[in-house]
Motif scaffolding. Structure first.
Motif, PDB file in Angstrom:
ATOM      1  N   PRO A 181     -61.954  53.428   3.094  1.00 46.97           N
ATOM      2  CA  PRO A 181     -61.902  54.944   2.574  1.00 46.97           C
ATOM      3  C   PRO A 181     -60.361  55.054   2.114  1.00 46.97           C
ATOM      4  O   PRO A 181     -59.445  54.474   2.546  1.00 46.97           O
ATOM      5  N   ALA A 182     -60.016  56.205   1.352  1.00 46.22           N
ATOM      6  CA  ALA A 182     -58.717  56.618   0.936  1.00 46.22           C
ATOM      7  C   ALA A 182     -57.662  56.691   2.061  1.00 46.22           C
ATOM      8  O   ALA A 182     -56.593  56.013   1.754  1.00 46.22           O
ATOM      9  N   HIS A 183     -57.969  57.410   2.995  1.00 44.18           N
ATOM     10  CA  HIS A 183     -57.036  57.469   4.208  1.00 44.18           C
ATOM     11  C   HIS A 183     -56.678  56.051   4.830  1.00 44.18           C
ATOM     12  O   HIS A 183     -55.686  56.020   5.151  1.00 44.18           O
ATOM     13  N   GLU A 184     -57.714  55.288   4.866  1.00 35.81           N
ATOM     14  CA  GLU A 184     -57.392  53.879   5.440  1.00 35.81           C
ATOM     15  C   GLU A 184     -56.350  53.158   4.537  1.00 35.81           C
ATOM     16  O   GLU A 184     -55.503  52.372   5.022  1.00 35.81           O
ATOM     17  N   VAL A 185     -56.704  53.361   3.165  1.00 33.39           N
ATOM     18  CA  VAL A 185     -55.769  52.636   2.338  1.00 33.39           C
ATOM     19  C   VAL A 185     -54.400  53.075   2.427  1.00 33.39           C
ATOM     20  O   VAL A 185     -53.468  52.293   2.459  1.00 33.39           O
ATOM     21  N   VAL A 186     -54.082  54.364   2.640  1.00 30.60           N
ATOM     22  CA  VAL A 186     -52.684  54.858   2.865  1.00 30.60           C
ATOM     23  C   VAL A 186     -52.018  54.066   4.093  1.00 30.60           C
ATOM     24  O   VAL A 186     -50.982  53.683   4.013  1.00 30.60           O
ATOM     25  N   ARG A 187     -52.902  53.937   5.039  1.00 28.84           N
ATOM     26  CA  ARG A 187     -52.379  53.400   6.443  1.00 28.84           C
ATOM     27  C   ARG A 187     -52.026  51.766   6.073  1.00 28.84           C
ATOM     28  O   ARG A 187     -51.132  51.421   6.718  1.00 28.84           O
ATOM     29  N   VAL A 188     -52.768  51.039   5.303  1.00 31.36           N
ATOM     30  CA  VAL A 188     -52.439  49.692   4.813  1.00 31.36           C
ATOM     31  C   VAL A 188     -51.006  49.787   4.078  1.00 31.36           C
ATOM     32  O   VAL A 188     -50.398  48.846   4.464  1.00 31.36           O
ATOM     33  N   TYR A 189     -51.120  50.363   3.274  1.00 28.57           N
ATOM     34  CA  TYR A 189     -49.586  50.604   2.465  1.00 28.57           C
ATOM     35  C   TYR A 189     -48.557  50.878   3.466  1.00 28.57           C
ATOM     36  O   TYR A 189     -47.293  50.233   3.119  1.00 28.57           O
ATOM     37  N   GLN A 190     -48.840  51.412   4.172  1.00 26.31           N
ATOM     38  CA  GLN A 190     -47.688  52.126   5.372  1.00 26.31           C
ATOM     39  C   GLN A 190     -47.464  50.892   6.333  1.00 26.31           C
ATOM     40  O   GLN A 190     -46.281  50.689   6.739  1.00 26.31           O
ATOM     41  N   ALA A 191     -48.406  49.809   6.466  1.00 27.44           N
ATOM     42  CA  ALA A 191     -48.408  48.934   7.594  1.00 27.44           C
ATOM     43  C   ALA A 191     -47.558  47.543   7.212  1.00 27.44           C
ATOM     44  O   ALA A 191     -47.168  46.873   7.843  1.00 27.44           O
ATOM     45  N   VAL A 192     -47.987  47.353   5.546  1.00 25.52           N
ATOM     46  CA  VAL A 192     -47.472  46.131   5.104  1.00 25.52           C
ATOM     47  C   VAL A 192     -45.851  46.174   4.550  1.00 25.52           C
ATOM     48  O   VAL A 192     -45.272  47.188   4.586  1.00 25.52           O
ATOM     49  N   ASP A 193     -45.443  44.930   4.420  1.00 25.04           N
ATOM     50  CA  ASP A 193     -44.058  44.752   3.889  1.00 25.04           C
ATOM     51  C   ASP A 193     -43.591  44.628   2.710  1.00 25.04           C
ATOM     52  O   ASP A 193     -42.708  44.812   2.120  1.00 25.04           O
ATOM     53  N   VAL A 194     -44.952  44.136   1.894  1.00 25.23           N
ATOM     54  CA  VAL A 194     -44.526  43.929   0.386  1.00 25.23           C
ATOM     55  C   VAL A 194     -46.046  43.836  -0.293  1.00 25.23           C
ATOM     56  O   VAL A 194     -46.980  43.507   0.483  1.00 25.23           O
ATOM     57  N   MET A 195     -46.060  44.320  -1.580  1.00 23.60           N
ATOM     58  CA  MET A 195     -47.235  44.360  -2.268  1.00 23.60           C
ATOM     59  C   MET A 195     -47.025  43.255  -3.295  1.00 23.60           C
ATOM     60  O   MET A 195     -46.016  43.555  -4.060  1.00 23.60           O
ATOM     61  N   VAL A 196     -48.065  42.462  -3.698  1.00 24.94           N
ATOM     62  CA  VAL A 196     -48.003  41.780  -4.733  1.00 24.94           C
ATOM     63  C   VAL A 196     -48.979  42.108  -5.831  1.00 24.94           C
ATOM     64  O   VAL A 196     -50.094  42.297  -5.499  1.00 24.94           O
ATOM     65  N   VAL A 197     -48.665  42.419  -7.228  1.00 27.00           N
ATOM     66  CA  VAL A 197     -49.634  42.753  -7.991  1.00 27.00           C
ATOM     67  C   VAL A 197     -49.383  41.654  -9.420  1.00 27.00           C
ATOM     68  O   VAL A 197     -48.595  41.727 -10.194  1.00 27.00           O
TER      69      VAL A 197
END
Length: 417
Positions: A299-315
């Motif tokens: 769910p959307a609120h969990e997605v935000v928490r993942v972004y906050q928890a990781v150190d880098v995102m790869v696209v």
């Protein structure tokens, strides 16, 4: 001022989410914004579904099925089934009260049985200014959402690589001709979240006579924001690399390059790990070189928490317009690594908010991850991402850019009258 946004989906898909966020941003500065979607997924201020009753919803599904069936017998293979939209089936929304009462009609992604070319003709005939935010290339092609390496849309579509029997008079050519007649005198202004797509629209044979602008997608920085501590159960001794919205079946998303890049990082297996969420193939996640935590659909609120928890995102997308995931991560203070492709290279400021890797180079993608996690001043990267998002993608900045455009278009119609 009254603006109505037309979007197939309410809360599903990147284009639907971007349209809804713009609606919220505009209402935040006092614009009377409304959204008309195929079906509303929840009760929400200013959002209405065109199909509300049981029968209307069945008819909406029938339109979706009819358009897919129309393309089914012409598709080259199953993998392209949802990557081509002929705008053959749709409904007439021109008499809807939200449309009739609007000063500006704002189109977003309207495929899959919501609007057809005939529907667009009825809307253009109202004489109101029409803005079309292009979330992919389908506005100015003979039907494909992304042309891949084909550039026939610059002259005339035909011999389409998406079709079973490509030819000079194939489906893409016929749709191209229908759009050509439709767009010739349409009160239409094109907008893209990326300069990349706006410039293609300005060069495309179907739309080069139209104004084509770039206004980025908005992000709610009161929701997507840094957190003081992680609320996701991840080993705090490790640094975590995020790959969001995994779709291993779509080569355009570049998963194979991400996998090859992480295999090159196996010398950090004791210190780094991978987090994925979204559509995942468990088999594809084997042999990644690093520990993998697959979180599934969130769910959307969990997605935000993942972004906050990781150190880098790869696209690692090989062709993409302006992924929401990039600005979502950046708004949470997370640097992003991506390929030099489409609008992604505009979203990331190379070595300032992340790393823009050479297209098709898994090695450079791995170098980008190492840059963010080991070489750069990580605290400065985070500060830079937050500054860029506030200046470029915050609700107020984007909403006022669109408001200025709406005002100019309404004034131009007034002068013509």
């Amino acid at each position: 001022m009254k603006v109505v946004h037309l979007s197939t989906y309410h809360t599903f898909g990147g284009a639907g989410i971007a349209a809804l966020r713009l609606h919220h941003a505009l209402r935040g500065i006092g614009v009377q914004s409304s959204v008309l979607v195929q079906e509303a997924e929840r009760e929400e201020a200013g959002v209405e579904g065109f199909a509300n009753g049981f029968l209307e919803k069945k008819m909406a599904f029938a339109r979706f099925a009819a358009e897919r069936a129309y393309f089914l017998f012409q598709e080259k293979e199953k993998s392209v089934r949802f990557h081509f939209s002929p705008l053959w089936a749709g409904t007439d929304v021109s008499a809807h009260p939200l449309v009739r009462g609007a000063d500006v009609i704002h189109l977003h992604w309207i495929n899959f049985g919501f609007l057809s070319l005939y529907s667009l003709k009825k809307l253009f005939a109202l004489g109101k200014p029409v803005v079309w935010t292009m979330h992919d290339m389908s506005t100015f092609t003979g039907g494909c959402h992304y042309s891949r390496e084909c550039d026939r849309y610059l002259t005339h579509c035909g011999f389409c690589p998406y079709l079973r029997t490509p030819g000079a008079d194939d489906l893409s050519s016929r749709v191209f001709e229908q759009k050509k007649a439709l767009f010739s005198n349409a009160p239409l202004t094109l907008v893209s979240p990326s300069r990349w797509l706006a410039e293609l629209g300005a060069r495309a044979a179907l739309t080069k006579h139209l104004t084509s602008l770039a206004i980025p997608n908005p992000i709610d920085t009161s929701v997507f924001a840094p957190a003081a501590s992680s609320e996701i159960d991840l080993d705090p001794a490790k640094k975590w690399i995020l790959f969001a919205g995994v779709n291993t079946q779509d080569p355009r998303k570049g998963f194979a390059y991400f996998k090859e890049a992480t295999q090159q990082l196996n010398d950090r297996a004791d210190r780094w790990g991978i987090v994925v969420f979204g559509k995942t193939d468990p088999e594809a996640l084997t042999g990644m070189g690093l520990e993998v935590r697959a979180l599934g659909s969130l769910p959307a609120h969990e997605v935000v928490r993942v972004y906050q928890a990781v150190d880098v995102m790869v696209v690692p997308s090989l062709e993409d317009n302006y992924p929401n995931t990039v600005i979502e991560a950046m708004a949470c203070g997370t640097p992003v690594v991506g390929f030099d492709s489409g609008g992604i290279a505009e979203q990331i400021e190379h070595r300032t908010t992340g790393y823009v890797a050479q297209l098709y180079s898994a090695g450079d993608l791995a170098s980008g991850i190492r840059f963010v996690l080991e070489e750069a001043d990580y605290g400065q990267l985070r500060e830079n991402t937050l500054r860029v998002i506030q200046q470029r993608n915050s609700f107020g900045v984007v909403a006022n850019a669109y408001l200025s455009l709406y005002q100019k278009l309404i004034a131009a119609v007034g002068r013509q009258v």
